[in-house]
Structure formats: structure tokens, C-alpha cells
Design an enzyme around this catalytic site. Structure first.
Site, PDB file in Angstrom:
ATOM      1  N   ASP A 294       6.694  11.472  -9.928  1.00  0.00           N
ATOM      2  CA  ASP A 294       7.213  10.211 -10.441  1.00  0.00           C
ATOM      3  C   ASP A 294       6.096   9.299 -10.935  1.00  0.00           C
ATOM      4  O   ASP A 294       6.283   8.528 -11.889  1.00  0.00           O
ATOM      5  CB  ASP A 294       8.015   9.496  -9.351  1.00  0.00           C
ATOM      6  CG  ASP A 294       9.301  10.240  -9.012  1.00  0.00           C
ATOM      7  OD1 ASP A 294       9.746  11.037  -9.847  1.00  0.00           O
ATOM      8  OD2 ASP A 294       9.849  10.017  -7.919  1.00  0.00           O
ATOM      9  N   GLY A 295       4.925   9.356 -10.304  1.00  0.00           N
ATOM     10  CA  GLY A 295       3.795   8.543 -10.751  1.00  0.00           C
ATOM     11  C   GLY A 295       3.353   8.901 -12.163  1.00  0.00           C
ATOM     12  O   GLY A 295       2.930   8.024 -12.932  1.00  0.00           O
ATOM     13  N   ASN A 373       9.304   0.557 -12.250  1.00  0.00           N
ATOM     14  CA  ASN A 373       9.814   0.522 -10.875  1.00  0.00           C
ATOM     15  C   ASN A 373      10.028  -0.899 -10.369  1.00  0.00           C
ATOM     16  O   ASN A 373      11.143  -1.349 -10.218  1.00  0.00           O
ATOM     17  CB  ASN A 373       8.894   1.284  -9.933  1.00  0.00           C
ATOM     18  CG  ASN A 373       9.343   2.724  -9.746  1.00  0.00           C
ATOM     19  OD1 ASN A 373      10.314   3.168 -10.346  1.00  0.00           O
ATOM     20  ND2 ASN A 373       8.634   3.470  -8.917  1.00  0.00           N
ATOM     21  N   ASP A 403       6.469 -11.704   4.261  1.00  0.00           N
ATOM     22  CA  ASP A 403       5.335 -10.961   3.705  1.00  0.00           C
ATOM     23  C   ASP A 403       5.365 -10.895   2.191  1.00  0.00           C
ATOM     24  O   ASP A 403       4.332 -10.624   1.570  1.00  0.00           O
ATOM     25  CB  ASP A 403       5.317  -9.542   4.279  1.00  0.00           C
ATOM     26  CG  ASP A 403       4.709  -9.491   5.669  1.00  0.00           C
ATOM     27  OD1 ASP A 403       4.204 -10.533   6.127  1.00  0.00           O
ATOM     28  OD2 ASP A 403       4.743  -8.422   6.304  1.00  0.00           O
TER      29      ASP A 403
END
Length: 528
Positions: A294-295, A373, A403
């Protein structure tokens, strides 16, 4: 003659002179509009007003008559303006009717969306508005206009130069289809109104089919680096495409050096030398082949800030949510993609702008940052909670204290957003995911917002610390107090080829990649 009589007479003369004016009539000719019958009666009455007396009531009455004359004049002006506006609308209607008639007798019939875009383009010229980009061609009957979604709109001189180098891009058409019917014989209307009832067209089983109108000629390979297996497969696929399909091959500069070092046979491959040449890739490439996970698909999409050619992703990574094709059967897969209609998934992207507090009216980046993404805003190395103010269009959403925050596409719903508690969403669902990271609140649940909204995330001036924004896991940017990040859906999606169809591939990926809802089956024996 008294002073009052002289003043009244002069005022009447000025009123008569100001009534006559020029207006635009229906056919565009200039005509002079004189006083109406009511105005003439009012003016005729004014000279008969006794002015010998200095009674204040007579002066007041004369002023009232002048007010009436002014009101009547404004009515006449409004009538003329309305006639001019009606004439303008009539010309627009005649223009649209002429274009529709021309389209009806044309050999190549365009879809309704393309005709509407051209009509709006011509109408904008009449009203002296900025002309929109001309749409060249359309998708055909009962289809989706592919050139609006995927094809380029580059200047004509650059297009001619590129055609001399690698030939013209292969045109294609997108159409609706489903698992058992790939002819696209479905209603194109999404919403219909019949007999007073509003119904939505059935589209849950519809898939988007891509059909080449001429054979594709140019393929771009994007590969995962530092992998001997990927390098060997890339070399084999390049040879096969050149020898069996006579394709023009583009590769990244790194891959070009590796292949030329390995064998001089690969001297036919092409690449780019600088960012300016990379920006014109979409005018040359018909198809993208990715070798990795996917990267690698994310990296391939980042090479195209505008239109993205169709992507065929071969799985050589870990999870493979966006890589449905097996590398062992690449010959069969590529033959099907090059010669037959195939199903695609249109994966939406986000375009992001950073606005600094020192220059609120200026955007820091000349071009938007495009992500496939997600965008992540976190506290970085700071020990303080992230404090963010969030707005959806002009509406306040909430303050994030925790966070951080994830703004994700539906394709990114199975990535960082899933790890932070967000829902898994089908990639063709139009929406934006709004997922907090470890919020300091028990009631802060994730949201899914419609795709047409614009999100603004701002660091308040009273924030104790700073925030950091990252885009698809890279390119971190620091956000100080007063800085803002603007996110909206990009008009250029990433079309990825499907092995079966969009829904089947999505369910397969969450079953195989995440082992979704896997548990032992209940025992068959029970109480007697």
C-alpha cells in the site's frame, strides 16, 4: 413673481429633465423613457398650485408632489431594468436551445453532464464571468465523464510536444456496471421524481467500468525500493510488455539507473530528470503499474497532484488493502487490463493548505498538499495535550484535547484511523473521517462527514504547546498558535483497478489483512 414661485418653477424644470433617461430595451436597442401619464398629471398640477401665498402648507404640498414624481420615476426605471434582464435570460435560453439542437444532431453523443458543463461555459462568456476550462469529449451514453475525473487539461503546446515523444494518450470511457452485467445497462439518474414521490436509484450493486477506446501505449512502473524480488519482477515485466505489447515504458530515475546498469537492453526505457518534467507525467502515461504494498500505491499517487492514470497494483507488501493483484499471474492480469473492460475503484484524496497566523490571507504552499490516506495533527515531542479548534465550513465542530486528530479519506479508514478507533468504510463511500487520537474525554466519538465540506483545524492563540501535521505519514509541518490547516476533498481521485469488483476486493482485504471477526464457531451440541 415671488421668490417661492420662482423656486418651485425651477424645481419643476429640474424634475422634468431628470425623468427622461436611456434604458436597454428587450432587443438591445437604446430607447428614451419619458414621464408616464401619472407623472404628467402630477407635473400639470404643480403649476396650478397657488404660489402667491406664503402659507407653509402649500410649500409642504408641493414637496409631496415632487416626492410622488420621484417615486413614479423609480418605478419606470425598475420596469426598464426588468425588461433588460428578461431580454438577457431570453438570449441565454435561445443559446442553450441552439446548443442542445446541435448536440442532438451530432454524430458523437455526449452525456448530460458534459453538455451542461459546455452550456455553463458559454453562458459565463455572455455574463462576462471567468470562462471555465473547456471539456474535450465525454463518456458516452449512460456513463461517467472520464475526462472530468481522470484526464488531463494541459496546455495545447505541451500536449503536442509530448505526443511527439510518446504518442497520444489512450482515451477511455467509464460506465456503470455490476457483477453480472458489464454493459452498463443501468439508470444513470441518482435521484428521480415521479408522481410526487422522491426515490433514489438503485446503485448499491453498481460498479464503475473502464473501457479503453484505443489501445494504451505508455506504462509507468513504480516499485518498492531495496527489494531484490521486486527488482527482478520489474525487469521481467518490462521485457514482457515491450516484446508482446510494444509498450512505451516509464520508470523512476532510481529504477532507470538500476536497469541500465544491469543490461543495456533496457535503453528504451524513459524517465524524468526534474520536478517540472514529473508534473507532465499525466499527459504521457496511460497506465500505472505498482510493485509493492500500500505504501507503494501512496507514493505513486503522490507523483500526480492533478489527474491520475488508472493504477494496477500488484501485491508484494504486507497487508495489501489497495493491492489486489497477484504477481505470479501478472501476464493474465495485464492482458485483461489492456484488452478488456475492467472494474475500478475511485479513491478520493484530500487537498490541504497551511495558513500561518502571521499571514492569515496567504496560503503557505503554492500548490495544495495531496494525501490519499490521512492528515494527522499530533502533539509531537510536547508533553502538553494537543489543543485544536475544529470547524466544518462555517460551523464550529469541537475543541480537541488529547494526543491529536486524524482527518482521513475512506481509503485511509483501514490505516491510522482504524488504530485510533475509527470505523472501516468502503472506499467508494463519499465522506471524510474525523477521528480523535486518545481524546481526554469519555464522550468524544469519531465522525464521518460528507465529502463536500471543508474542514479547518486551528491551533488557538492560548494553546500551551505547538502541533505537528503529517501527510500520509511524511512531510511533517509545525503548527504554532494561530496557525490553521484547511482540508477538503480533491477533485482528482485515484482510480485503482479491481481484481473482482470494488466491494469484493474491500471485503477480501479486511478478511485476509485484518482477520476481521474471526473466531471459533459455536459448538453444535447444546442443551437437550
Amino acid at each position: 413673481m415671488s421668490a417661492d414661485e420662482t423656486a418651485l418653477k425651477a424645481c419643476d424644470q429640474r424634475t422634468n429633465l431628470s425623468v427622461a433617461a436611456s434604458y436597454q430595451a428587450e432587443n438591445g436597442f437604446v430607447t428614451t423613457v419619458g414621464p408616464t401619464e401619472s407623472e404628467k398629471a402630477a407635473y400639470a398640477f404643480l403649476p396650478r398650485t397657488p404660489t402667491d401665498s406664503t402659507d407653509a402648507h402649500l410649500v409642504e404640498f408641493a414637496e409631496a408632489m415632487r416626492t410622488v414624481a420621484k417615486a413614479l420615476r423609480q418605478v419606470a426605471e425598475g420596469k426598464a431594468a426588468a425588461q433588460a434582464e428578461a431580454a438577457e435570460w431570453k438570449r441565454k435560453y435561445e443559446l442553450e436551445k441552439a446548443v442542445n439542437t446541435h448536440k442532438h444532431h451530432s454524430v458523437i453523443k455526449g452525456c448530460s453532464n458534459c453538455v451542461k458543463d459546455k452550456l455553463e461555459h458559454l453562458a459565463s462568456k455572455l455574463t462576462l464571468e471567468t470562462a471555465s476550462a473547456d471539456q474535450t469529449g465525454c463518456c458516452g451514453n449512460h456513463g461517467i465523464c472520464s475526462r472530468q475525473i481522470l484526464q488531463d487539461q494541459c496546455p495545447e503546446p505541451n500536449r503536442k510536444l509530448d505526443d511527439m515523444i510518446v504518442g497520444k494518450k489512450a482515451p477511455f470511457r467509464l460506465s456503470w456496471g455490476c457483477n453480472e452485467d458489464k454493459n452498463g445497462q443501468h439508470k444513470h439518474d441518482f435521484v428521480s421524481f415521479e408522481k410526487g414521490d422522491i426515490t433514489t436509484a438503485e446503485r448499491s450493486n453498481k460498479q464503475i467500468l473502464l473501457k479503453w477506446e484505443s489501445p494504451p501505449q505508455t506504462v509507468l512502473f513504480v516499485t518498492k525500493p531495496n527489494s531484490n524480488a521486486v527488482h527482478a519482477l520489474c525487469s521481467e515485466m518490462v521485457r514482457w510488455l515491450k516484446e508482446h505489447h510494444n509498450m512505451n515504458i516509464f520508470v523512476e530515475p532510481r529504477v532507470s539507473n538500476e536497469l541500465l546498469t544491469e543490461d543495456s537492453y533496457f535503453n528504451f526505457i524513459q524517465t524524468w530528470d526534474n520536478d517540472q518534467e514529473m508534473k507532465t507525467l499525466h499527459t504521457k502515461v496511460d497506465l500505472i503499474v505498482t510493485l509493492g504494498g500500500d505504501g507503494t500505491v501512496l507514493w505513486a499517487a503522490s507523483l500526480f497532484r492533478g489527474p491520475v492514470p488508472p493504477v494496477v497494483a500488484f501485491s508484494l507488501g504486507s497487508l495489501g488493502f489497495m493491492t489486489p493483484f497477484s504477481s505470479e499471474k501478472y501476464r493474465e492480469c495485464l492482458d485483461n487490463v489492456l484488452k478488456r473492460p475492467f472494474t475500478i475503484t475511485l479513491r478520493s484524496r484530500l487537498q490541504c493548505h497551511v495558513i500561518r497566523d502571521a499571514a492569515k490571507d496567504e496560503i503557505e504552499t503554492e500548490e495544495p498538499i495531496i494525501v490519499l490516506n490521512e492528515v494527522t495533527i499530533d502533539r509531537g515531542m510536547s508533553s502538553y495535550l494537543t489543543y485544536l479548534e475544529c470547524y466544518c465550513d462555517s460551523s464550529f465542530v469541537t475543541c480537541v484535547q488529547g494526543d491529536g486528530l486524524i482527518i482521513s479519506t475512506t481509503s485511509g479508514s483501514t490505516a491510522y484511523s482504524l488504530a485510533a478507533g475509527g470505523s472501516m468504510v468502503h472506499p467508494q463511500v463519499p465522506g471524510i473521517l474525523f477521528t480523535p487520537i486518545c481524546p481526554h474525554s469519555l464522550s468524544f466519538r469519531p465522525l464521518i462527514l460528507p465529502e463536500y465540506v471543508t474542514l479547518r483545524v486551528q491551533v488557538p492563540l492560548n494553546s500551551r504547546g505547538q502541533a505537528w501535521a503529517s501527510f500520509d505519514g511524511k512531510g511533517r509541518i509545525q503548527l504554532g498558535p494561530g496557525d490553521a490547516l484547511i482540508c477538503s476533498v480533491s477533485p482528482w481521485p485515484v482510480p485503482t483497478a479491481c481484481l473482482m469488483d470494488s466491494t469484493t476486493d474491500f471485503l477480501r482485504s479486511i478478511h485476509e489483512g485484518l482477520h476481521w471477526n474471526l473466531r471459533k464457531s459455536q459448538a453444535l451440541d447444546g442443551p437437550v
